[in-house]
Write a protein that holds these residues in place. Structure first.
Motif, PDB file in Angstrom:
ATOM      1  N   ALA A 199       0.834  -1.196   0.000  1.00 54.91           N
ATOM      2  CA  ALA A 199       0.000   0.000   0.000  1.00 54.91           C
ATOM      3  C   ALA A 199       0.865   1.241   0.000  1.00 54.91           C
ATOM      4  O   ALA A 199       1.954   1.257   0.585  1.00 54.91           O
ATOM      5  CB  ALA A 199      -0.912  -0.006   1.216  1.00 54.91           C
ATOM      6  N   CYS A 204      -2.751   0.204  -3.897  1.00 51.18           N
ATOM      7  CA  CYS A 204      -2.286  -1.075  -3.365  1.00 51.18           C
ATOM      8  C   CYS A 204      -2.008  -1.992  -4.548  1.00 51.18           C
ATOM      9  O   CYS A 204      -2.883  -2.211  -5.383  1.00 51.18           O
ATOM     10  CB  CYS A 204      -3.327  -1.685  -2.447  1.00 51.18           C
ATOM     11  SG  CYS A 204      -2.913  -3.342  -1.842  1.00 51.18           S
ATOM     12  N   TRP A 209     -10.235  -2.563   1.710  1.00 48.51           N
ATOM     13  CA  TRP A 209      -9.478  -1.580   2.466  1.00 48.51           C
ATOM     14  C   TRP A 209     -10.040  -1.536   3.886  1.00 48.51           C
ATOM     15  O   TRP A 209     -11.259  -1.532   4.082  1.00 48.51           O
ATOM     16  CB  TRP A 209      -9.582  -0.191   1.858  1.00 48.51           C
ATOM     17  CG  TRP A 209      -8.779   0.025   0.613  1.00 48.51           C
ATOM     18  CD1 TRP A 209      -9.211  -0.057  -0.669  1.00 48.51           C
ATOM     19  CD2 TRP A 209      -7.392   0.383   0.542  1.00 48.51           C
ATOM     20  NE1 TRP A 209      -8.191   0.208  -1.535  1.00 48.51           N
ATOM     21  CE2 TRP A 209      -7.052   0.495  -0.817  1.00 48.51           C
ATOM     22  CE3 TRP A 209      -6.398   0.618   1.491  1.00 48.51           C
ATOM     23  CZ2 TRP A 209      -5.781   0.830  -1.256  1.00 48.51           C
ATOM     24  CZ3 TRP A 209      -5.128   0.951   1.064  1.00 48.51           C
ATOM     25  CH2 TRP A 209      -4.825   1.046  -0.288  1.00 48.51           C
ATOM     26  N   TYR A 221      -4.100   2.932   6.958  1.00 53.57           N
ATOM     27  CA  TYR A 221      -4.985   2.267   6.016  1.00 53.57           C
ATOM     28  C   TYR A 221      -4.282   1.031   5.462  1.00 53.57           C
ATOM     29  O   TYR A 221      -3.122   1.092   5.026  1.00 53.57           O
ATOM     30  CB  TYR A 221      -5.363   3.218   4.885  1.00 53.57           C
ATOM     31  CG  TYR A 221      -6.392   4.233   5.309  1.00 53.57           C
ATOM     32  CD1 TYR A 221      -6.055   5.273   6.170  1.00 53.57           C
ATOM     33  CD2 TYR A 221      -7.714   4.139   4.882  1.00 53.57           C
ATOM     34  CE1 TYR A 221      -7.003   6.194   6.596  1.00 53.57           C
ATOM     35  CE2 TYR A 221      -8.669   5.061   5.288  1.00 53.57           C
ATOM     36  CZ  TYR A 221      -8.309   6.073   6.140  1.00 53.57           C
ATOM     37  OH  TYR A 221      -9.256   6.985   6.553  1.00 53.57           O
ATOM     38  N   CYS A 247      -4.600  -2.415   2.878  1.00 56.55           N
ATOM     39  CA  CYS A 247      -5.313  -3.165   1.861  1.00 56.55           C
ATOM     40  C   CYS A 247      -5.249  -4.636   2.230  1.00 56.55           C
ATOM     41  O   CYS A 247      -4.326  -5.085   2.911  1.00 56.55           O
ATOM     42  CB  CYS A 247      -4.755  -2.904   0.468  1.00 56.55           C
ATOM     43  SG  CYS A 247      -3.018  -3.316   0.250  1.00 56.55           S
TER      44      CYS A 247
END
Length: 121
Positions: A4, A20, A34, A92, A94
């Motif tokens: 990512a 990603c 996600w 965040y 993936c």
């Protein structure tokens, strides 16, 4: 393997696009998602997309502001985030699975290392 990228520090109201990429299997064999995790909080579902990209799903926090998309020829899935808010601040991640996945963390088999998003007011 998932990688990512695209995180950063932005102001409230700004946009960011996370990317990603995946390797190993043909990218079209992955159902992609996600998630995000804010400090001190559980990992939260954000969005997911089917293998061909014909269907997308969103968590409550992403609905109407975020868009998930993919290009199997580029082995990439994106998360376009608009109108960012301070509460979007998180790492965040993936995630991928070869079969259909729900919205739970345990539904996914493969995870990227995460990219950090910081939104200041």
């Amino acid at each position: 393997q998932l990688q990512a990228s695209g995180g950063g520090s932005v102001q409230a109201g700004d946009s960011l696009r996370l990317s990603c990429t995946a390797s190993g299997r043909p990218f079209s064999s992955y159902y992609m998602g996600w998630f995000r995790q804010a400090p001190g909080k559980e990992r939260e579902y954000v969005a997911s997309i089917t293998w061909s990209g014909d269907r997308t799903y969103y968590g409550d926090s992403a609905q109407g502001r975020f868009t998930i998309s993919r290009d199997n020829t580029k082995s990439t899935v994106w998360l376009q985030m608009n109108r960012l808010k301070p509460e979007d601040t998180a790492i965040y991640y993936c995630a991928a699975r070869t079969t259909v996945a729900g919205k739970g963390r345990d539904d996914y088999d493969y995870w990227g290392q995460g990219t950090e998003v910081t939104v200041s007011s």
